[in-house]
Design a protein around this motif. Sequence first.
Motif, PDB file in Angstrom:
ATOM      1  N   LEU A   3       0.860  -1.183   0.000  1.00  0.00           N
ATOM      2  CA  LEU A   3       0.000   0.000   0.000  1.00  0.00           C
ATOM      3  C   LEU A   3       0.884   1.217   0.000  1.00  0.00           C
ATOM      4  CD1 LEU A   3      -2.784   1.325   0.293  1.00  0.00           C
ATOM      5  CD2 LEU A   3      -2.527   1.179   2.769  1.00  0.00           C
ATOM      6  N   ALA A   4       0.831   2.019  -1.061  1.00  0.00           N
ATOM      7  CA  ALA A   4       1.665   3.218  -1.138  1.00  0.00           C
ATOM      8  C   ALA A   4       1.026   4.336  -0.355  1.00  0.00           C
ATOM      9  CB  ALA A   4       1.854   3.639  -2.591  1.00  0.00           C
ATOM     10  N   MET A   5       1.819   4.954   0.492  1.00  0.00           N
ATOM     11  CA  MET A   5       1.280   5.981   1.379  1.00  0.00           C
ATOM     12  C   MET A   5       1.753   7.346   0.911  1.00  0.00           C
ATOM     13  SD  MET A   5      -0.213   3.832   3.175  1.00  0.00           S
ATOM     14  CE  MET A   5      -0.973   4.951   4.312  1.00  0.00           C
ATOM     15  N   GLY A   6       0.924   8.356   1.051  1.00  0.00           N
ATOM     16  CA  GLY A   6       1.264   9.686   0.584  1.00  0.00           C
ATOM     17  C   GLY A   6       1.064  10.742   1.623  1.00  0.00           C
ATOM     18  N   GLY A   7       0.817  11.979   1.178  1.00  0.00           N
ATOM     19  CA  GLY A   7       0.768  13.110   2.097  1.00  0.00           C
ATOM     20  C   GLY A   7      -0.551  13.235   2.809  1.00  0.00           C
ATOM     21  N   VAL A   8      -0.608  14.214   3.717  1.00  0.00           N
ATOM     22  CA  VAL A   8      -1.810  14.464   4.501  1.00  0.00           C
ATOM     23  C   VAL A   8      -2.799  15.239   3.657  1.00  0.00           C
ATOM     24  CG1 VAL A   8      -2.678  15.497   6.607  1.00  0.00           C
ATOM     25  CG2 VAL A   8      -0.357  14.584   6.527  1.00  0.00           C
ATOM     26  N   PHE A   9      -4.054  14.790   3.675  1.00  0.00           N
ATOM     27  CA  PHE A   9      -5.078  15.482   2.899  1.00  0.00           C
ATOM     28  C   PHE A   9      -6.308  15.640   3.757  1.00  0.00           C
ATOM     29  CE2 PHE A   9      -8.615  15.509  -0.200  1.00  0.00           C
ATOM     30  CZ  PHE A   9      -8.260  16.643  -0.886  1.00  0.00           C
ATOM     31  N   PRO A  10      -6.389  16.721   4.583  1.00  0.00           N
ATOM     32  CA  PRO A  10      -7.552  16.878   5.436  1.00  0.00           C
ATOM     33  C   PRO A  10      -8.811  17.068   4.613  1.00  0.00           C
ATOM     34  CG  PRO A  10      -5.936  18.640   5.755  1.00  0.00           C
ATOM     35  CD  PRO A  10      -5.480  17.803   4.627  1.00  0.00           C
ATOM     36  N   LEU A  11      -9.851  16.404   4.995  1.00  0.00           N
ATOM     37  CA  LEU A  11     -11.100  16.456   4.251  1.00  0.00           C
ATOM     38  C   LEU A  11     -12.018  17.493   4.855  1.00  0.00           C
ATOM     39  CD1 LEU A  11     -12.307  14.788   1.885  1.00  0.00           C
ATOM     40  CD2 LEU A  11     -13.570  13.518   3.607  1.00  0.00           C
ATOM     41  N   ALA A  12     -12.552  18.353   4.042  1.00  0.00           N
ATOM     42  CA  ALA A  12     -13.461  19.378   4.543  1.00  0.00           C
ATOM     43  C   ALA A  12     -14.770  18.735   4.968  1.00  0.00           C
ATOM     44  CB  ALA A  12     -13.717  20.431   3.469  1.00  0.00           C
ATOM     45  N   GLY A  13     -15.461  19.454   5.849  1.00  0.00           N
ATOM     46  CA  GLY A  13     -16.751  18.968   6.302  1.00  0.00           C
ATOM     47  C   GLY A  13     -16.624  18.058   7.498  1.00  0.00           C
ATOM     48  N   SER A  14     -17.734  17.766   8.104  1.00  0.00           N
ATOM     49  CA  SER A  14     -17.731  16.949   9.312  1.00  0.00           C
ATOM     50  C   SER A  14     -17.869  15.491   8.942  1.00  0.00           C
ATOM     51  CB  SER A  14     -18.869  17.365  10.242  1.00  0.00           C
ATOM     52  OG  SER A  14     -20.112  17.170   9.599  1.00  0.00           O
ATOM     53  N   SER A 378       3.670  29.672  -8.152  1.00  0.00           N
ATOM     54  CA  SER A 378       3.174  29.101  -9.410  1.00  0.00           C
ATOM     55  C   SER A 378       2.450  27.775  -9.216  1.00  0.00           C
ATOM     56  CB  SER A 378       4.346  28.893 -10.381  1.00  0.00           C
ATOM     57  OG  SER A 378       5.304  28.009  -9.830  1.00  0.00           O
ATOM     58  N   VAL A 379       2.350  27.309  -7.984  1.00  0.00           N
ATOM     59  CA  VAL A 379       1.637  26.053  -7.727  1.00  0.00           C
ATOM     60  C   VAL A 379       0.136  26.286  -7.895  1.00  0.00           C
ATOM     61  CG1 VAL A 379       1.061  24.326  -5.977  1.00  0.00           C
ATOM     62  CG2 VAL A 379       3.410  25.160  -6.186  1.00  0.00           C
ATOM     63  N   SER A 380      -0.474  25.515  -8.756  1.00  0.00           N
ATOM     64  CA  SER A 380      -1.909  25.663  -8.986  1.00  0.00           C
ATOM     65  C   SER A 380      -2.690  25.059  -7.830  1.00  0.00           C
ATOM     66  CB  SER A 380      -2.308  24.976 -10.291  1.00  0.00           C
ATOM     67  OG  SER A 380      -2.129  23.574 -10.185  1.00  0.00           O
ATOM     68  N   GLU A 381      -3.970  25.385  -7.765  1.00  0.00           N
ATOM     69  CA  GLU A 381      -4.815  24.804  -6.722  1.00  0.00           C
ATOM     70  C   GLU A 381      -4.861  23.287  -6.840  1.00  0.00           C
ATOM     71  OE1 GLU A 381      -8.648  26.518  -6.569  1.00  0.00           O
ATOM     72  OE2 GLU A 381      -7.954  28.571  -6.272  1.00  0.00           O
ATOM     73  N   GLU A 382      -4.888  22.804  -8.078  1.00  0.00           N
ATOM     74  CA  GLU A 382      -4.926  21.355  -8.287  1.00  0.00           C
ATOM     75  C   GLU A 382      -3.650  20.696  -7.792  1.00  0.00           C
ATOM     76  OE1 GLU A 382      -5.551  18.129 -11.916  1.00  0.00           O
ATOM     77  OE2 GLU A 382      -5.576  20.296 -12.321  1.00  0.00           O
ATOM     78  N   GLN A 383      -2.494  21.336  -8.072  1.00  0.00           N
ATOM     79  CA  GLN A 383      -1.229  20.797  -7.575  1.00  0.00           C
ATOM     80  C   GLN A 383      -1.192  20.807  -6.050  1.00  0.00           C
ATOM     81  OE1 GLN A 383       1.300  23.508  -9.994  1.00  0.00           O
ATOM     82  NE2 GLN A 383       2.506  21.680 -10.394  1.00  0.00           N
ATOM     83  N   GLU A 384      -1.652  21.900  -5.470  1.00  0.00           N
ATOM     84  CA  GLU A 384      -1.589  22.023  -4.018  1.00  0.00           C
ATOM     85  C   GLU A 384      -2.475  20.994  -3.336  1.00  0.00           C
ATOM     86  OE1 GLU A 384      -2.386  25.528  -0.774  1.00  0.00           O
ATOM     87  OE2 GLU A 384      -1.184  26.013  -2.549  1.00  0.00           O
ATOM     88  N   MET A 385      -3.549  20.592  -3.987  1.00  0.00           N
ATOM     89  CA  MET A 385      -4.392  19.558  -3.413  1.00  0.00           C
ATOM     90  C   MET A 385      -3.634  18.242  -3.280  1.00  0.00           C
ATOM     91  SD  MET A 385      -7.315  20.690  -2.541  1.00  0.00           S
ATOM     92  CE  MET A 385      -8.268  19.183  -2.410  1.00  0.00           C
ATOM     93  N   LEU A 389       1.883  18.831   2.496  1.00  0.00           N
ATOM     94  CA  LEU A 389       2.793  19.587   3.359  1.00  0.00           C
ATOM     95  C   LEU A 389       2.787  21.068   3.004  1.00  0.00           C
ATOM     96  CD1 LEU A 389       5.934  17.334   3.941  1.00  0.00           C
ATOM     97  CD2 LEU A 389       4.086  17.907   5.504  1.00  0.00           C
ATOM     98  N   LEU A 390       2.863  21.379   1.713  1.00  0.00           N
ATOM     99  CA  LEU A 390       2.829  22.774   1.305  1.00  0.00           C
ATOM    100  C   LEU A 390       1.507  23.412   1.716  1.00  0.00           C
ATOM    101  CD1 LEU A 390       4.126  25.156  -0.178  1.00  0.00           C
ATOM    102  CD2 LEU A 390       3.070  24.310  -2.293  1.00  0.00           C
ATOM    103  N   ARG A 391       0.433  22.677   1.538  1.00  0.00           N
ATOM    104  CA  ARG A 391      -0.866  23.197   1.935  1.00  0.00           C
ATOM    105  C   ARG A 391      -0.934  23.415   3.450  1.00  0.00           C
ATOM    106  NH1 ARG A 391      -3.331  19.457  -0.119  1.00  0.00           N
ATOM    107  NH2 ARG A 391      -3.954  18.200   1.658  1.00  0.00           N
ATOM    108  N   GLY A 392      -0.346  22.504   4.173  1.00  0.00           N
ATOM    109  CA  GLY A 392      -0.330  22.645   5.623  1.00  0.00           C
ATOM    110  C   GLY A 392       0.520  23.802   6.075  1.00  0.00           C
ATOM    111  N   TYR A 393       1.694  23.965   5.454  1.00  0.00           N
ATOM    112  CA  TYR A 393       2.551  25.102   5.795  1.00  0.00           C
ATOM    113  C   TYR A 393       1.824  26.422   5.523  1.00  0.00           C
ATOM    114  CZ  TYR A 393       6.515  21.818   5.942  1.00  0.00           C
ATOM    115  OH  TYR A 393       7.360  20.785   6.246  1.00  0.00           O
TER     116      TYR A 393
END
Length: 657
Positions: A3-14, A378-385, A389-393
């Motif tokens: 199972l390949a593991m990746g970055g943190v992706f917090p999900l909006a909403g409850s 220059s990072v697009s919203e799609e890239q940042e998704m 880590l960059l999104r978290g920073y």
Amino acid sequence: MTLAMGGVFPLAGSLTSRLFWENDGDDRKMEQSAEDYKLIFEKEGVYLHTNAKRSNQDTSIPGFIRIVERAGLPALEWSPLEHDSRNAPAVLYSKKDGDGGEEDTNFDPGYEPDWAVISTVKKEREHVPVKNSGQWAFSLPLSELYSLRRSRFSLGRNFLVLTSRGGHPLPPLHFHRGGTRELLRALQRYIILDPSPLDGRLFLAYPQDSGTLPQSFDRLQFLDDGGNDLVSRFIHDPYATTFGGFSKVTNFFRAALRPPESPIHTRTPQDPSLPPQSDEEPGFELITCGVELGPKPDVTRGPPLDKWEEFLDSEGRVTCPEKIKELVFRGGITHSLRKEVWKFLLGFYPWNSTAKEREDILRVKTDEYFRMKVQWKSVSEEQEMRNSLLRGYRSLIERDVNRTDRHNTFFSGNDNPGLTLLHDVLMTYCMYNFDLGYVQGMSDLLSPILFVTQNEVESFWCLTGFMELVHQNFEESQEAMKQQLLQLSILLKALDPELCDFLDSQDSGSLCFCFRWLLIWFKREFSFEDILTLWEVLWTRLPCENFHLLIACSILESQREELIGSNHDFNTILKHINELTMKLDLQTVLRGAEAIYLQLFLCKELPVMVKQVLGLYVPPSSEEESPDSQASETQRLLSQSQEGAAASNPACGPSYP
């Protein structure tokens, strides 16, 4: 299967609470009757992470972590939050894999390493196939849990790694909304978690009936992890953090003060042959034998550095940088020269550079800065998704920028360009040092620099120079902070054993209440203007690299009568120290710190440990530097401070050792 593991992706909403157990094709394996099933603990917002670079699956999988009893046997289970729960495959373990081993420290920034998920089921059981949905569920009997390891990314989120008794790790469980503390409390109903003597983040699991003495939860040193780490919470509210997150803070720092090579022993009064108990501070026996200190010398502060051109040769090269450092140490810098001198003190310009070379350096550094800035701009919203880590920073920076020194006119009000510069410099620093990224507290270090330089490029490179001195304060292990607290304890024990004894009697001998002082160099203790002077004094690295510890000693000595005379306890000691904010006189503190240094230097039998902290210890085999020459340097300084520090004389001469 892997199972390949990746970055943190917090999900909006409850996340809503749902209970289900899934299998790939045979629901009967996980079905339990109401009589056999009992839910003990449940926490939502616990994620498994996939690697977005290697699959088209979601970058993270939200789910629930649960402790359940099935037919009376406790198990730890994770299941995904899935709109169509029936389509979510499961990874099943009969001797369930837990995880826990060492995490790979060489992973790509922004992505976690791959984690192999290996089934330990007997031969007749087949591996569960991986479906395209990428959803997983697992169940690990607590009897098969061997160890638990807590780790933390720079964003402050905890993740737990479990290892089974078969030695196989599960994917890390990321707690986006906190909850590790509550989970561990619930686990301790069934198992004992004992800290490994070799690794402070690794805890071994034992059954409750193993005969091992139970360990209190506070010994585990797990701090509540609701989005902030120890560093950030102590910065913003050290008082509440100490009583909330730390719980029994002294246990944490007592463990921190134990040398890494010292094993953990227990002994009884009938067994004197064993080493001292683990809560006895190492090395203090060398100091408590009695250090006879003479009176503190009188120290006079000098005027600020107000001349610059006469220190430059015809090509603009600084002719005597050590003299400039000495004058800065003695009196600081006038406002008109501060920007120029700071760029030398923080390494933006080399001291031996000419005016022409500095023009070239500025051009090169400007180009380099904007190349790094354009990377995140220059990072697009799609890239940042797909870059958690960059999104978290960015999220942390935006939050901290809006509350950093807003009382200062340079940062006050809405839509202030100073805030934009603060944000952009911190974001660019993340690109410069992505491994460290942004940690709460770094905005406190940048704001005075930006205020003085009022230049984006210059403030960035000055920040990198400052971070070279203090970056270890922000690292996850916090070993640098533990070491500094130990060194501070050594100094204070030599200076004021009575005060140390009192603090020990009130369970405050670890000096944990000084944590914030050392972390961000007293940024919250003095006024903004005083911090400009204090930091430039500390940047000279005179009279020793640990002069900031002597600043702390000076403050503590100034408060000894209040602390001892009022018979404070642990709670009120911390409260009193925290309430010193903006009530300290900087010049008095600086005079006291320098006087302490000279007092210790003049001691004829100064313990080796104190000499090491002050940079005065020279190994007997060393022939590179003579102790006699260092003594003569300090004697000269001593006579200079007693004569009133004729700091206005620009003549080049010997400086502090």
